[in-house]
Motif scaffolding. Structure first.
Motif, PDB file in Angstrom:
ATOM      1  N   THR A   1      26.819  32.032  47.777  1.00 62.11           N
ATOM      2  CA  THR A   1      27.895  31.487  47.108  1.00 62.11           C
ATOM      3  C   THR A   1      27.657  32.028  45.523  1.00 62.11           C
ATOM      4  OG1 THR A   1      28.229  29.477  48.013  1.00 62.11           O
ATOM      5  CG2 THR A   1      28.947  29.238  45.916  1.00 62.11           C
ATOM      6  N   GLY A   2      28.761  32.257  45.047  1.00 67.27           N
ATOM      7  CA  GLY A   2      28.762  32.641  43.362  1.00 67.27           C
ATOM      8  C   GLY A   2      29.986  33.081  42.919  1.00 67.27           C
ATOM      9  N   GLN A   3      30.036  33.976  41.910  1.00 68.55           N
ATOM     10  CA  GLN A   3      30.844  34.452  41.092  1.00 68.55           C
ATOM     11  C   GLN A   3      31.060  36.075  41.454  1.00 68.55           C
ATOM     12  OE1 GLN A   3      29.908  32.452  37.925  1.00 68.55           O
ATOM     13  NE2 GLN A   3      28.924  34.178  36.729  1.00 68.55           N
ATOM     14  N   GLY A   4      32.579  36.582  40.745  1.00 72.16           N
ATOM     15  CA  GLY A   4      32.587  37.982  40.581  1.00 72.16           C
ATOM     16  C   GLY A   4      32.573  38.030  39.188  1.00 72.16           C
ATOM     17  N   ASN A   5      32.163  38.958  38.518  1.00 71.96           N
ATOM     18  CA  ASN A   5      32.155  39.461  37.319  1.00 71.96           C
ATOM     19  C   ASN A   5      33.238  40.764  36.945  1.00 71.96           C
ATOM     20  OD1 ASN A   5      30.615  37.446  35.776  1.00 71.96           O
ATOM     21  ND2 ASN A   5      28.699  38.536  36.375  1.00 71.96           N
TER      22      ASN A   5
ATOM     23  N   ARG B   1      34.491  36.102  34.251  1.00 66.04           N
ATOM     24  CA  ARG B   1      34.042  35.715  35.562  1.00 66.04           C
ATOM     25  C   ARG B   1      35.142  35.439  36.454  1.00 66.04           C
ATOM     26  NH1 ARG B   1      29.872  30.850  33.555  1.00 66.04           N
ATOM     27  NH2 ARG B   1      28.656  32.327  32.320  1.00 66.04           N
ATOM     28  N   LEU B   2      34.888  35.504  37.897  1.00 69.40           N
ATOM     29  CA  LEU B   2      36.107  35.492  38.869  1.00 69.40           C
ATOM     30  C   LEU B   2      35.695  34.223  39.640  1.00 69.40           C
ATOM     31  CD1 LEU B   2      37.034  39.105  39.150  1.00 69.40           C
ATOM     32  CD2 LEU B   2      38.238  37.410  37.904  1.00 69.40           C
ATOM     33  N   TYR B   3      36.468  33.391  40.158  1.00 64.45           N
ATOM     34  CA  TYR B   3      36.148  32.303  41.165  1.00 64.45           C
ATOM     35  C   TYR B   3      36.983  32.419  42.277  1.00 64.45           C
ATOM     36  CZ  TYR B   3      33.281  30.327  37.288  1.00 64.45           C
ATOM     37  OH  TYR B   3      32.298  30.183  36.335  1.00 64.45           O
TER      38      TYR B   3
ATOM     39  N   MET C   1      36.181  47.121  37.691  1.00 64.55           N
ATOM     40  CA  MET C   1      34.977  47.094  38.233  1.00 64.55           C
ATOM     41  C   MET C   1      34.687  45.598  38.700  1.00 64.55           C
ATOM     42  SD  MET C   1      31.047  46.582  38.665  1.00 64.55           S
ATOM     43  CE  MET C   1      30.630  46.761  36.884  1.00 64.55           C
ATOM     44  N   VAL C   2      34.260  45.006  39.646  1.00 65.33           N
ATOM     45  CA  VAL C   2      33.770  43.593  40.037  1.00 65.33           C
ATOM     46  C   VAL C   2      32.516  43.795  40.603  1.00 65.33           C
ATOM     47  CG1 VAL C   2      34.287  41.510  41.270  1.00 65.33           C
ATOM     48  CG2 VAL C   2      36.269  42.803  40.403  1.00 65.33           C
ATOM     49  N   SER C   3      31.346  43.127  40.097  1.00 66.15           N
ATOM     50  CA  SER C   3      30.255  42.889  40.561  1.00 66.15           C
ATOM     51  C   SER C   3      30.040  41.281  41.017  1.00 66.15           C
ATOM     52  CB  SER C   3      29.304  43.237  39.594  1.00 66.15           C
ATOM     53  OG  SER C   3      29.099  42.453  38.678  1.00 66.15           O
ATOM     54  N   LEU C   4      29.029  41.161  42.161  1.00 65.21           N
ATOM     55  CA  LEU C   4      28.738  40.046  42.708  1.00 65.21           C
ATOM     56  C   LEU C   4      27.572  39.312  41.773  1.00 65.21           C
ATOM     57  CD1 LEU C   4      29.797  40.394  46.314  1.00 65.21           C
ATOM     58  CD2 LEU C   4      31.249  39.334  44.400  1.00 65.21           C
ATOM     59  N   CYS C   5      27.595  38.053  41.808  1.00 66.87           N
ATOM     60  CA  CYS C   5      26.521  37.534  41.182  1.00 66.87           C
ATOM     61  C   CYS C   5      26.400  36.049  41.551  1.00 66.87           C
ATOM     62  CB  CYS C   5      26.246  37.640  39.559  1.00 66.87           C
ATOM     63  SG  CYS C   5      27.352  36.831  38.651  1.00 66.87           S
TER      64      CYS C   5
END
Length: 131
Positions: free
Chosen positions: A54-58, A68-70, A89-93
């Motif tokens: 679980t996390g978010q996208g940047n 941040r993207l939820y 660009m979207v990265s997961l964290c």
């Protein structure tokens, strides 16, 4: 700037996958759809421990972090873009801002697009490692 530790995925769980889809909005700007697999996008207070990662996208536009993207769907206003070619660009964290990686590879997706041409998306890329 501090060096943030990475979030490593053990071989026992599927590597999260990500891809992006961008379309012109009927009124203004663009609509972004983030397709994720084996990863739950959501705010920290709704994270469920023990399920899938679980996390978010940047979200980055032209190298600048925008937000941040939820969730999977986002509207992007025209003001975020310059004339000509742009990079989304979207990265997961995770929620501690540790980037998701497998074997040292960031899990992220990007699109080059040109708002001035009829065909919006010029090229799409995902670095989601294969299992």
């Amino acid at each position: 700037m501090t060096n943030v530790a990475e979030l490593k995925f053990p071989a026992s769980i599927p590597v999260p996958e990500i891809s992006l889809s961008l379309h012109r909005d009927q009124v203004s700007g663009l609509n972004l759809y983030i397709l994720v697999k084996d990863f739950h996008l959501g705010p920290p207070e709704l994270a469920v421990k023990g399920r899938r990662p679980t996390g978010q996208g940047n979200l980055y536009i032209n190298g600048k972090k925008v937000r941040r993207l939820y969730g999977a769907y986002q509207h992007l206003s025209e003001g975020l873009f310059k004339p000509g070619v742009n990079l989304v660009m979207v990265s997961l964290c995770d929620h501690d801002q540790r980037p998701c990686k497998r074997n040292g590879v960031h899990i992220q997706a990007s699109c080059f697009l040109n708002l001035d041409t009829e065909e919006l998306v010029l090229h799409s890329f995902s670095s989601s490692p294969t299992h």
